[in-house]
Design a protein around this motif. Sequence first.
Motif, PDB file in Angstrom:
ATOM      1  N   UNK A  40       7.403   2.373   3.060  1.00 12.98           N
ATOM      2  CA  UNK A  40       8.410   3.287   2.520  1.00 12.98           C
ATOM      3  C   UNK A  40       9.395   3.733   3.592  1.00 12.98           C
ATOM      4  N   UNK A  41      10.454   4.393   3.155  1.00 10.47           N
ATOM      5  CA  UNK A  41      11.474   4.887   4.069  1.00 10.47           C
ATOM      6  C   UNK A  41      11.226   6.306   4.541  1.00 10.47           C
ATOM      7  N   UNK A  42      10.035   6.854   4.317  1.00  6.44           N
ATOM      8  CA  UNK A  42       9.763   8.235   4.716  1.00  6.44           C
ATOM      9  C   UNK A  42       8.943   8.267   6.008  1.00  6.44           C
ATOM     10  N   UNK A  43       8.499   9.471   6.424  1.00 10.01           N
ATOM     11  CA  UNK A  43       7.734   9.605   7.676  1.00 10.01           C
ATOM     12  C   UNK A  43       6.450   8.778   7.663  1.00 10.01           C
ATOM     13  N   UNK A  44       5.714   8.849   6.551  1.00 10.73           N
ATOM     14  CA  UNK A  44       4.463   8.088   6.501  1.00 10.73           C
ATOM     15  C   UNK A  44       4.756   6.592   6.504  1.00 10.73           C
ATOM     16  N   UNK A  45       5.846   6.168   5.878  1.00 10.97           N
ATOM     17  CA  UNK A  45       6.225   4.757   5.899  1.00 10.97           C
ATOM     18  C   UNK A  45       6.550   4.284   7.304  1.00 10.97           C
ATOM     19  N   UNK A  46       7.248   5.117   8.077  1.00 10.06           N
ATOM     20  CA  UNK A  46       7.565   4.762   9.460  1.00 10.06           C
ATOM     21  C   UNK A  46       6.288   4.656  10.286  1.00 10.06           C
ATOM     22  N   UNK A  47       5.374   5.573  10.039  1.00  8.59           N
ATOM     23  CA  UNK A  47       4.092   5.541  10.755  1.00  8.59           C
ATOM     24  C   UNK A  47       3.301   4.280  10.388  1.00  8.59           C
ATOM     25  N   UNK A  48       3.279   3.936   9.102  1.00 12.48           N
ATOM     26  CA  UNK A  48       2.575   2.734   8.658  1.00 12.48           C
ATOM     27  C   UNK A  48       3.251   1.474   9.201  1.00 12.48           C
ATOM     28  N   UNK A  95       3.899  -9.491  11.448  1.00 12.58           N
ATOM     29  CA  UNK A  95       5.077 -10.080  12.071  1.00 12.58           C
ATOM     30  C   UNK A  95       6.349  -9.322  11.725  1.00 12.58           C
ATOM     31  N   UNK A  96       6.373  -8.771  10.526  1.00 15.10           N
ATOM     32  CA  UNK A  96       7.553  -8.052  10.042  1.00 15.10           C
ATOM     33  C   UNK A  96       7.097  -6.880   9.181  1.00 15.10           C
ATOM     34  N   UNK A  97       7.996  -5.918   9.034  1.00 13.12           N
ATOM     35  CA  UNK A  97       7.810  -4.882   8.021  1.00 13.12           C
ATOM     36  C   UNK A  97       9.032  -4.904   7.112  1.00 13.12           C
ATOM     37  N   UNK A  98       8.797  -4.667   5.859  1.00  5.80           N
ATOM     38  CA  UNK A  98       9.835  -4.641   4.833  1.00  5.80           C
ATOM     39  C   UNK A  98      10.047  -3.176   4.468  1.00  5.80           C
ATOM     40  N   UNK A  99      11.137  -2.600   4.963  1.00  4.95           N
ATOM     41  CA  UNK A  99      11.458  -1.206   4.663  1.00  4.95           C
ATOM     42  C   UNK A  99      11.990  -1.145   3.234  1.00  4.95           C
ATOM     43  N   UNK A 100      11.243  -0.511   2.357  1.00  3.70           N
ATOM     44  CA  UNK A 100      11.664  -0.400   0.958  1.00  3.70           C
ATOM     45  C   UNK A 100      12.793   0.633   0.886  1.00  3.70           C
ATOM     46  N   UNK A 101      14.020   0.157   1.045  1.00  2.00           N
ATOM     47  CA  UNK A 101      15.191   1.029   1.121  1.00  2.00           C
ATOM     48  C   UNK A 101      15.737   1.397  -0.244  1.00  2.00           C
ATOM     49  N   UNK A 102      14.871   1.886  -1.097  1.00  2.00           N
ATOM     50  CA  UNK A 102      15.254   2.271  -2.463  1.00  2.00           C
ATOM     51  C   UNK A 102      14.264   3.309  -2.970  1.00  2.00           C
ATOM     52  N   UNK A 118       0.868  -1.171   0.000  1.00  2.00           N
ATOM     53  CA  UNK A 118       0.000   0.000   0.000  1.00  2.00           C
ATOM     54  C   UNK A 118       0.906   1.223   0.000  1.00  2.00           C
ATOM     55  N   UNK A 119       0.827   2.038  -1.040  1.00  2.00           N
ATOM     56  CA  UNK A 119       1.664   3.233  -1.153  1.00  2.00           C
ATOM     57  C   UNK A 119       0.798   4.453  -1.404  1.00  2.00           C
ATOM     58  N   UNK A 120       1.367   5.626  -1.111  1.00  2.00           N
ATOM     59  CA  UNK A 120       0.734   6.919  -1.353  1.00  2.00           C
ATOM     60  C   UNK A 120      -0.627   7.009  -0.668  1.00  2.00           C
ATOM     61  N   UNK A 121      -0.690   6.477   0.537  1.00  2.00           N
ATOM     62  CA  UNK A 121      -1.925   6.493   1.311  1.00  2.00           C
ATOM     63  C   UNK A 121      -2.032   7.819   2.055  1.00  2.00           C
ATOM     64  N   UNK A 122      -3.137   8.554   1.897  1.00  2.00           N
ATOM     65  CA  UNK A 122      -3.305   9.798   2.657  1.00  2.00           C
ATOM     66  C   UNK A 122      -3.348   9.498   4.158  1.00  2.00           C
ATOM     67  N   UNK A 123      -2.843  10.416   4.966  1.00  2.00           N
ATOM     68  CA  UNK A 123      -2.744  10.167   6.404  1.00  2.00           C
ATOM     69  C   UNK A 123      -4.101   9.941   7.057  1.00  2.00           C
ATOM     70  N   UNK A 124      -5.170  10.468   6.475  1.00  2.00           N
ATOM     71  CA  UNK A 124      -6.486  10.248   7.078  1.00  2.00           C
ATOM     72  C   UNK A 124      -6.996   8.819   6.847  1.00  2.00           C
ATOM     73  N   UNK A 125      -6.232   8.014   6.122  1.00  2.00           N
ATOM     74  CA  UNK A 125      -6.599   6.613   5.872  1.00  2.00           C
ATOM     75  C   UNK A 125      -5.739   5.635   6.683  1.00  2.00           C
ATOM     76  N   UNK A 126      -4.844   6.161   7.513  1.00  2.00           N
ATOM     77  CA  UNK A 126      -3.935   5.280   8.246  1.00  2.00           C
ATOM     78  C   UNK A 126      -4.677   4.374   9.236  1.00  2.00           C
TER      79      UNK A 126
END
Length: 197
Positions: A37-45, A55-62, A1-9
């Motif tokens: 993702x590796x950005x603020x919203x990715x960290x929040x997600x 169980x795990x998160x996959x940080x898309x480091x690219x 799930x990418x480009x999700x608006x924060x009001x959908x978290x």
Amino acid sequence: VEQLPSDRFDGYGRMVCRLSQALRADDPDARVMAATNGNRSGARMASLAIRRGADRVFLMGYAYRGPTSSITGNIAPLVRSDGGLGLRASLELYAAREVPFDRVIVGLPAYGMTWATRGPELHARRAPPSVSPRGSTTLFRVVGPRAGATDVTFDTDPVEGSARVAWFQPDRGSWFQTYYDTPTTLRAKYLLAHEEG
């Protein structure tokens, strides 16, 4: 799930929870991993996903740079030379959100990026769209200058942790640069993940 608006978290968190519960009801050994993702919203997600049953998160480091980035460089930099996000900064964002690092998998790219540039210098600006409207992904097996290239340089970017090849393409009247990883540059990124646990 990418480009999700924060009001959908919150809905994202509920989806991870329901998916985890449904999978485990069917198979108690099921495991759930969320790619973030590796950005603020990715960290929040990532934080939400772990708290809601992943169980795990996959940080898309690219993709820290993409085809339309104005300044060229590594797509998975350890540290961005221009101050933008890089792998270290992403891990700091994840730590600030209390994402447990023993449940994070850092994903690194198996591709590089090639851009037409205004010159041969490291982190050159992209050439105007009339030369090339965007950069292109480059697979490791084909990294190198195109036929007819002159002034070819192979070097590394020690700050961002990248290999680079730059060349002039006479038939296009432009410089080109490819940034990519090698076993040596990837080693530093593996060590960073290891050091952070």
